[in-house]
Design a protein around this motif. Structure first.
Motif, PDB file in Angstrom:
ATOM      1  N   ASN A   1       0.788  -1.141  -0.090  1.00 32.61           N
ATOM      2  CA  ASN A   1      -0.017   0.107   0.144  1.00 32.61           C
ATOM      3  C   ASN A   1       0.894   1.234  -0.015  1.00 32.61           C
ATOM      4  OD1 ASN A   1      -2.551   1.099  -0.422  1.00 32.61           O
ATOM      5  ND2 ASN A   1      -2.901   1.190   2.096  1.00 32.61           N
ATOM      6  N   LEU A   2       1.930   1.277  -0.904  1.00 40.00           N
ATOM      7  CA  LEU A   2       2.799   2.342  -0.905  1.00 40.00           C
ATOM      8  C   LEU A   2       3.405   2.600  -2.197  1.00 40.00           C
ATOM      9  CD1 LEU A   2       5.620   1.375   1.895  1.00 40.00           C
ATOM     10  CD2 LEU A   2       3.818   2.906   2.203  1.00 40.00           C
ATOM     11  N   LEU A   3       3.916   3.986  -2.422  1.00 37.62           N
ATOM     12  CA  LEU A   3       4.103   4.130  -3.917  1.00 37.62           C
ATOM     13  C   LEU A   3       5.299   3.046  -4.310  1.00 37.62           C
ATOM     14  CD1 LEU A   3       3.902   6.605  -5.954  1.00 37.62           C
ATOM     15  CD2 LEU A   3       6.188   7.214  -5.205  1.00 37.62           C
ATOM     16  N   THR A   4       5.972   2.446  -3.890  1.00 32.68           N
ATOM     17  CA  THR A   4       7.010   1.484  -4.030  1.00 32.68           C
ATOM     18  C   THR A   4       6.437   0.031  -4.446  1.00 32.68           C
ATOM     19  OG1 THR A   4       7.447   1.116  -1.699  1.00 32.68           O
ATOM     20  CG2 THR A   4       8.820   2.781  -2.938  1.00 32.68           C
TER      21      THR A   4
ATOM     22  N   SER B   1      -1.690   2.602  -2.934  1.00 30.61           N
ATOM     23  CA  SER B   1      -1.666   1.699  -4.139  1.00 30.61           C
ATOM     24  C   SER B   1      -2.848   0.834  -4.537  1.00 30.61           C
ATOM     25  CB  SER B   1      -0.517   0.792  -4.364  1.00 30.61           C
ATOM     26  OG  SER B   1      -0.613  -0.209  -3.184  1.00 30.61           O
ATOM     27  N   ALA B   2      -3.129   0.638  -5.652  1.00 28.80           N
ATOM     28  CA  ALA B   2      -4.326  -0.089  -6.221  1.00 28.80           C
ATOM     29  C   ALA B   2      -3.890  -0.778  -7.530  1.00 28.80           C
ATOM     30  CB  ALA B   2      -5.283   0.707  -6.320  1.00 28.80           C
ATOM     31  N   THR B   3      -4.499  -1.762  -8.044  1.00 32.65           N
ATOM     32  CA  THR B   3      -4.671  -2.226  -9.279  1.00 32.65           C
ATOM     33  C   THR B   3      -6.059  -2.126 -10.098  1.00 32.65           C
ATOM     34  OG1 THR B   3      -2.914  -3.862  -8.357  1.00 32.65           O
ATOM     35  CG2 THR B   3      -4.143  -4.301 -10.439  1.00 32.65           C
ATOM     36  N   THR B   4      -6.029  -1.879 -11.314  1.00 31.37           N
ATOM     37  CA  THR B   4      -6.985  -1.743 -12.058  1.00 31.37           C
ATOM     38  C   THR B   4      -7.749  -3.205 -12.355  1.00 31.37           C
ATOM     39  OG1 THR B   4      -5.973  -1.795 -14.312  1.00 31.37           O
ATOM     40  CG2 THR B   4      -6.417   0.367 -13.138  1.00 31.37           C
ATOM     41  N   ASP B   5      -8.860  -3.145 -13.117  1.00 30.16           N
ATOM     42  CA  ASP B   5      -9.450  -4.218 -13.600  1.00 30.16           C
ATOM     43  C   ASP B   5      -8.440  -5.104 -14.451  1.00 30.16           C
ATOM     44  OD1 ASP B   5     -11.522  -4.117 -11.769  1.00 30.16           O
ATOM     45  OD2 ASP B   5     -12.722  -3.431 -13.274  1.00 30.16           O
TER      46      ASP B   5
ATOM     47  N   THR C   1       2.378   4.728 -12.298  1.00 25.80           N
ATOM     48  CA  THR C   1       1.826   3.599 -12.797  1.00 25.80           C
ATOM     49  C   THR C   1       2.921   2.742 -13.544  1.00 25.80           C
ATOM     50  OG1 THR C   1       0.200   2.712 -14.257  1.00 25.80           O
ATOM     51  CG2 THR C   1       1.097   4.635 -15.004  1.00 25.80           C
ATOM     52  N   ASP C   2       2.749   1.208 -13.747  1.00 25.77           N
ATOM     53  CA  ASP C   2       3.587   0.614 -14.416  1.00 25.77           C
ATOM     54  C   ASP C   2       3.056   0.535 -15.909  1.00 25.77           C
ATOM     55  OD1 ASP C   2       1.409  -1.036 -13.911  1.00 25.77           O
ATOM     56  OD2 ASP C   2       2.363  -2.809 -13.066  1.00 25.77           O
ATOM     57  N   ALA C   3       2.033   1.370 -16.226  1.00 27.17           N
ATOM     58  CA  ALA C   3       1.563   1.348 -17.700  1.00 27.17           C
ATOM     59  C   ALA C   3       2.759   1.944 -18.378  1.00 27.17           C
ATOM     60  CB  ALA C   3       0.469   2.110 -17.704  1.00 27.17           C
ATOM     61  N   GLN C   4       2.456   1.630 -19.794  1.00 26.94           N
ATOM     62  CA  GLN C   4       3.216   2.421 -20.906  1.00 26.94           C
ATOM     63  C   GLN C   4       2.373   3.664 -21.176  1.00 26.94           C
ATOM     64  OE1 GLN C   4       3.722  -0.527 -24.045  1.00 26.94           O
ATOM     65  NE2 GLN C   4       4.855  -2.012 -23.097  1.00 26.94           N
ATOM     66  N   LEU C   5       3.144   4.705 -21.046  1.00 28.31           N
ATOM     67  CA  LEU C   5       2.079   6.111 -21.405  1.00 28.31           C
ATOM     68  C   LEU C   5       3.161   6.873 -22.132  1.00 28.31           C
ATOM     69  CD1 LEU C   5       0.258   7.075 -17.968  1.00 28.31           C
ATOM     70  CD2 LEU C   5      -0.479   5.676 -19.917  1.00 28.31           C
TER      71      LEU C   5
ATOM     72  N   VAL D   1      -8.890   5.098 -11.044  1.00 31.90           N
ATOM     73  CA  VAL D   1      -8.331   4.463  -9.943  1.00 31.90           C
ATOM     74  C   VAL D   1      -7.344   5.422  -9.406  1.00 31.90           C
ATOM     75  CG1 VAL D   1      -7.345   2.360  -9.308  1.00 31.90           C
ATOM     76  CG2 VAL D   1      -9.002   2.292 -10.778  1.00 31.90           C
ATOM     77  N   ALA D   2      -6.660   5.859 -10.130  1.00 30.59           N
ATOM     78  CA  ALA D   2      -5.615   6.813  -9.454  1.00 30.59           C
ATOM     79  C   ALA D   2      -6.132   8.049  -8.800  1.00 30.59           C
ATOM     80  CB  ALA D   2      -4.723   7.572 -10.870  1.00 30.59           C
ATOM     81  N   ALA D   3      -7.207   8.396  -9.282  1.00 35.25           N
ATOM     82  CA  ALA D   3      -7.793   9.603  -8.300  1.00 35.25           C
ATOM     83  C   ALA D   3      -8.134   9.056  -6.680  1.00 35.25           C
ATOM     84  CB  ALA D   3      -8.939  10.235  -9.163  1.00 35.25           C
ATOM     85  N   ASN D   4      -9.146   7.939  -6.821  1.00 37.02           N
ATOM     86  CA  ASN D   4      -9.200   7.259  -5.720  1.00 37.02           C
ATOM     87  C   ASN D   4      -8.018   7.038  -4.938  1.00 37.02           C
ATOM     88  OD1 ASN D   4     -11.925   7.001  -6.603  1.00 37.02           O
ATOM     89  ND2 ASN D   4     -11.721   5.053  -7.162  1.00 37.02           N
TER      90      ASN D   4
END
Length: 331
Positions: free
Chosen positions: A3-6, A163-167, A240-244, A298-301
């Motif tokens: 539950n951390l940025l890391t 931290s969180a994970t999208t669907d 995020t670990d997404a490709q942006l 999810v990021a906003a939450n």
């Protein structure tokens, strides 16, 4: 998941602070350069390299982010982080030269009771170097690092993370330094405005009041009528670990700003310098429309949760007249 940025692979966080000064620095380091952008909504921001992060400008990726107290005097914290990276050969390559890219932002904590008579030069460059040197996968929350001297309307502020994970399995995490002119709690009670987004009682599990009275909705400002434009700011880093792409990182930062509105009342005022950095490590592909929209929601939450955790975890400063912590009042 901590539950951390890391929780995002390739990210580390370090703090350095001075209890006598009642201020500090937090460094967010990326193992590899991360695509990043920024969104500024507050009326009194203090930032470094914000123009570089705009989508139309050349540099795509950054090496670190420096968050600091000290108002504009704290912007030098990024120089300390930059020096630490330079010693390790990190940076944007220009032939034989390497320039570490370290955006930064500050909050105002100069009137919190600490000893600010530091002599000719403020301590933030050295604190920035120390914070970078301390960066690790585990880090503390509350009155530490850039959140050491932070305050809000009525309660001690601090540094939080979530931290969180999208669907779709994309991870997103946030770190927040909460030094807002507004309030993070409802009225004079223990309830956090971010309560609808709480996960596993991470900030006390108090939920919401059974009803909202006019007094609860009254605007409460730090300093009341004496508040000034330079005295506040909430600083947020979303990773995020997404490709942006850089424009997509900009959009993520913009959507993530709504998390502040879910956690602070009021927010984005002339009295604040609210800023969100968004960075992507590029591990996972993402749909550029629906996927990015879901990630932003999810990021906003997650931002709202990080803000509440920062205040929930804070401890009061040991000075006469210092604001109480949430734990002092309701713990």
């Amino acid at each position: 998941m901590k539950n951390l940025l890391t929780d995002i692979a390739g990210v580390s966080v370090g703090h350095a602070d001075d209890a006598d000064v009642a201020s500090g620095v937090t460094a967010i380091l990326f193992d590899k350069p991360a695509v990043a952008s920024i969104d500024v909504r507050g009326g009194g921001p203090g930032t470094r390299e914000d123009a570089l992060l705009e989508p139309q400008n050349v540099v795509e990726a950054i090496d670190a982010i420096a968050l600091s107290g000290g108002s504009a005097l704290g912007l030098d914290a990024a120089s300390g982080v930059q020096a630490w990276l330079a010693e390790r050969g990190r940076g944007f390559r220009i032939r034989d030269a390497a320039v570490p890219i370290v955006p930064g932002a500050i909050c105002f904590d100069l009137l919190n009771g600490g000893n600010k008579a530091w002599g000719r030069f403020p301590p933030y460059r050295d604190l920035g170097y120390a914070a970078a040197n301390a960066a690790a996968s585990d880090f503390r929350l509350g009155s530490v690092g850039a959140g050491m001297g932070a305050t809000t309307a009525g309660l001690k502020g601090g540094l939080g993370s979530a931290s969180a994970t999208t669907d779709d399995g994309v991870m997103v995490a946030a770190l927040a330094v909460v030094n807002a002119v507004g309030s993070v709690t409802v009225g004079t009670g223990p309830w956090f405005w971010a309560a609808p987004f709480e996960v596993d009682s991470e900030f006390g599990g108090r939920g919401q009041p059974s009803s909202f009275t006019p007094d609860m909705l009254k605007v409460r400002l730090k300093g009341g009528a004496q508040a000034t434009a330079a005295e506040n700011t909430t600083l947020v880093v979303v990773v995020t670990d997404a490709q942006l792409t850089k424009p997509q990182a900009k959009r993520l930062a913009m959507i993530a700003q709504t998390g502040m509105a879910r956690a602070i009342y009021p927010v984005h005022a002339p009295l604040d310098g609210d800023v969100v950095f968004a960075a992507a490590t590029g591990a996972k592909p993402i749909d550029p429309l629906f996927g990015l929209t879901q990630l932003g929601a999810v990021a906003a939450n997650t931002v709202a949760r990080a803000i509440a955790r920062g205040v929930y975890s804070a401890t009061a400063l040991p000075f006469p007249g210092a604001l109480p912590s949430w734990q002092d009042r309701f713990g």
